[in-house]
Motif scaffolding. Structure first.
Motif, PDB file in Angstrom:
ATOM      1  N   UNK A  63      25.852 -36.039  23.707  1.00 18.45           N
ATOM      2  CA  UNK A  63      26.664 -35.598  22.571  1.00 18.45           C
ATOM      3  C   UNK A  63      27.634 -36.717  22.230  1.00 18.45           C
ATOM      4  N   UNK A  64      27.990 -36.834  20.963  1.00 20.98           N
ATOM      5  CA  UNK A  64      28.976 -37.829  20.562  1.00 20.98           C
ATOM      6  C   UNK A  64      30.327 -37.487  21.192  1.00 20.98           C
ATOM      7  N   UNK A  97      27.311 -30.429  19.735  1.00 26.08           N
ATOM      8  CA  UNK A  97      26.936 -31.579  18.913  1.00 26.08           C
ATOM      9  C   UNK A  97      27.817 -32.775  19.224  1.00 26.08           C
ATOM     10  N   UNK A  98      29.062 -32.503  19.607  1.00 24.46           N
ATOM     11  CA  UNK A  98      30.017 -33.548  19.936  1.00 24.46           C
ATOM     12  C   UNK A  98      31.072 -32.942  20.842  1.00 24.46           C
ATOM     13  N   UNK A  99      31.770 -33.808  21.566  1.00 20.33           N
ATOM     14  CA  UNK A  99      32.865 -33.386  22.430  1.00 20.33           C
ATOM     15  C   UNK A  99      34.080 -34.228  22.062  1.00 20.33           C
ATOM     16  N   UNK A 100      35.195 -33.551  21.804  1.00 20.49           N
ATOM     17  CA  UNK A 100      36.441 -34.251  21.504  1.00 20.49           C
ATOM     18  C   UNK A 100      37.483 -33.923  22.560  1.00 20.49           C
ATOM     19  N   UNK A 101      38.192 -34.958  22.983  1.00 19.76           N
ATOM     20  CA  UNK A 101      39.255 -34.819  23.969  1.00 19.76           C
ATOM     21  C   UNK A 101      40.438 -35.641  23.505  1.00 19.76           C
ATOM     22  N   UNK A 161      28.015 -26.643  17.598  1.00 20.70           N
ATOM     23  CA  UNK A 161      29.440 -26.868  17.334  1.00 20.70           C
ATOM     24  C   UNK A 161      29.964 -28.129  18.003  1.00 20.70           C
ATOM     25  N   UNK A 162      31.110 -28.561  17.523  1.00 18.26           N
ATOM     26  CA  UNK A 162      31.892 -29.579  18.211  1.00 18.26           C
ATOM     27  C   UNK A 162      32.731 -28.867  19.267  1.00 18.26           C
ATOM     28  N   UNK A 163      32.649 -29.319  20.491  1.00 19.50           N
ATOM     29  CA  UNK A 163      33.502 -28.795  21.556  1.00 19.50           C
ATOM     30  C   UNK A 163      34.789 -29.609  21.576  1.00 19.50           C
TER      31      UNK A 163
END
Length: 301
Positions: free
Chosen positions: A144-145, A115-119, A7-9
Motif C-alpha cells: 500500500x502507498x 489502498x494507502x496508509x498515512x501516519x 480505503x486509506x488507513x
C-alpha cells in the motif's frame, strides 16, 4: 491486492481543539492532524478509516459525530478521556498549541488491505502507541502507498536528536512525505528547506512536498524533478488544519494519478479554502473543484 474502492488507513490522534482568543468565549473544534486528514479525504470522496483513540466523554462524541458525518469509518480504542489542546490565536490567525494528550494505541490487525496508509503527528512519535503505528506501516509497506507528515509539535517531540531519528526512519519507509518549512526549521535549525527535502528524497520517498505558508509550496519527485506553486491569496480566519487539508488534497490527487504540479495546485487551493474559515474545515470535492476552476493554472514545464 487493493481495489480502487479500498480505503486509506489513517493512523493517529483525535484532539479536541479548544480555540481561545482574547475577549471571546472558548470554542471547541474537532481536531488532531490525522483526524483532520481522514476527514479531509472523506470530504473529497476518498474512503478513509481512522485508527485512533477516543474517550467516553462529550469531546469524544463530538469528534466521532464530526468524522462520521463526512463518511470516515472510526475505529477507536477507548481511553479515559479524549485528548485536548488549547489553541491560542494571534492577531494574524496563527495558532499556538498547549496539549493534554497521550497515545497508547494497542497492536491492531486490519480486516482488509488498505489502498494507502498515512501516519503522522503525535501518533508517530509518542510511545507506547507509536510502536503499534510503526508496526502497521512496516507490515503494509510495499503493498500500500505509505504517506507521512511529521507535523512537528515541539512540546511533544522530546529531545531533538531522537525526534530527528524517528522522523527520518518514517521518511525512509514512506512513498510520499509532506512537511512545513516550520517543521524543517525545528528539526534542522539553520538548514535550508530545499536541502532537507533533497536529503529526505534520497532516503527513499518518491515525492517530498514542503509547504511555505504564504509562499505556497514546492515538491521534489524522483520522476518529476522540482515544482513550485504560489499560494492562493485569501483573508485568513485562522491557520488551524491548513497543513492537514493540504496533505489530504495532495494524497487524494496523487492516488488519482495527478502529476506533481497538479497535486501541489490542488493542495494549496484546499489549504487556502481551509484558512479562509474557522477551524479545521477542509473543502468538499465540489468546493475544491469550483476553486480550482477560478484559479489560473500554471504553465506546463
Amino acid at each position: 491486492m487493493t481495489s480502487p474502492a479500498s480505503p486509506v488507513l489513517v493512523i493517529g490522534e483525535c484532539v479536541a481543539d479548544i480555540v481561545r482568543t482574547d475577549g471571546t468565549p472558548d470554542v471547541v473544534h474537532p481536531g488532531g492532524s490525522p483526524a483532520n486528514l481522514a476527514y479531509g479525504l472523506a470530504r473529497l470522496g476518498r474512503p478513509a478509516v481512522l485508527l485512533t483513540e477516543l474517550g467516553p466523554d462529550a469531546n469524544g462524541r463530538l469528534i466521532r459525530a464530526h468524522l462520521e458525518s463526512a463518511g470516515v469509518e472510526v475505529r477507536a480504542a477507548e481511553v479515559a478521556r479524549t485528548p485536548s489542546a488549547v489553541v491560542r490565536l494571534d492577531g494574524h490567525g496563527r495558532a499556538e498549541y498547549t496539549f493534554d494528550i497521550g497515545w497508547t494505541l494497542p497492536p491492531t490487525e486490519l480486516d482488509a488491505p488498505p489502498a494507502a496508509v498515512h501516519l503522522g503527528s503525535i501518533g508517530a512519535v509518542t510511545d507506547p502507541g507509536a510502536a503499534s503505528a510503526l508496526a502497521l506501516v512496516e507490515r503494509w509497506r510495499g503493498r500500500a502507498q505509505i504517506s507521512y507528515d511529521p507535523n512537528v509539535r515541539p512540546a511533544l517531540m522530546g529531545r531533538r536528536a531522537e525526534a530527528v531519528r524517528r522522523v527520518e526512519r518514517l521518511v525512509a519507509l514512506s512513498d510520499l512525505v509532506k512537511a512545513s518549512d516550520e517543521d524543517l526549521a525545528w528539526l534542522y535549525p539553520g538548514e535550508a528547506a530545499e536541502a532537507v527535502a533533497e536529503r529526505w528524497l534520497a532516503l527513499g520517498p518518491a515525492v517530498v512536498a514542503v509547504t511555505l505558508g504564504a509562499g505556497g509550496a514546492f515538491g521534489l519527485s524522483r520522476r518529476g524533478g522540482r515544482r513550485q506553486v504560489p499560494a492562493v491569496p485569501v483573508a485568513v480566519a485562522d491557520t488551524v488544519g491548513a497543513g492537514d487539508s493540504f496533505m489530504a488534497a495532495f494524497l487524494h490527487a496523487r492516488m488519482a494519478g495527478t502529476d506533481l504540479t497538479g497535486c501541489l495546485v490542488q493542495a494549496v487551493t484546499a489549504a487556502a479554502l481551509t484558512v479562509s474559515r474557522p477551524g479545521a474545515n477542509p473543502p468538499s470535492a465540489a468546493e475544491l473543484t469550483a476553486a480550482l476552476a477560478r484559479r489560473p493554472q500554471p504553465e506546463a514545464p
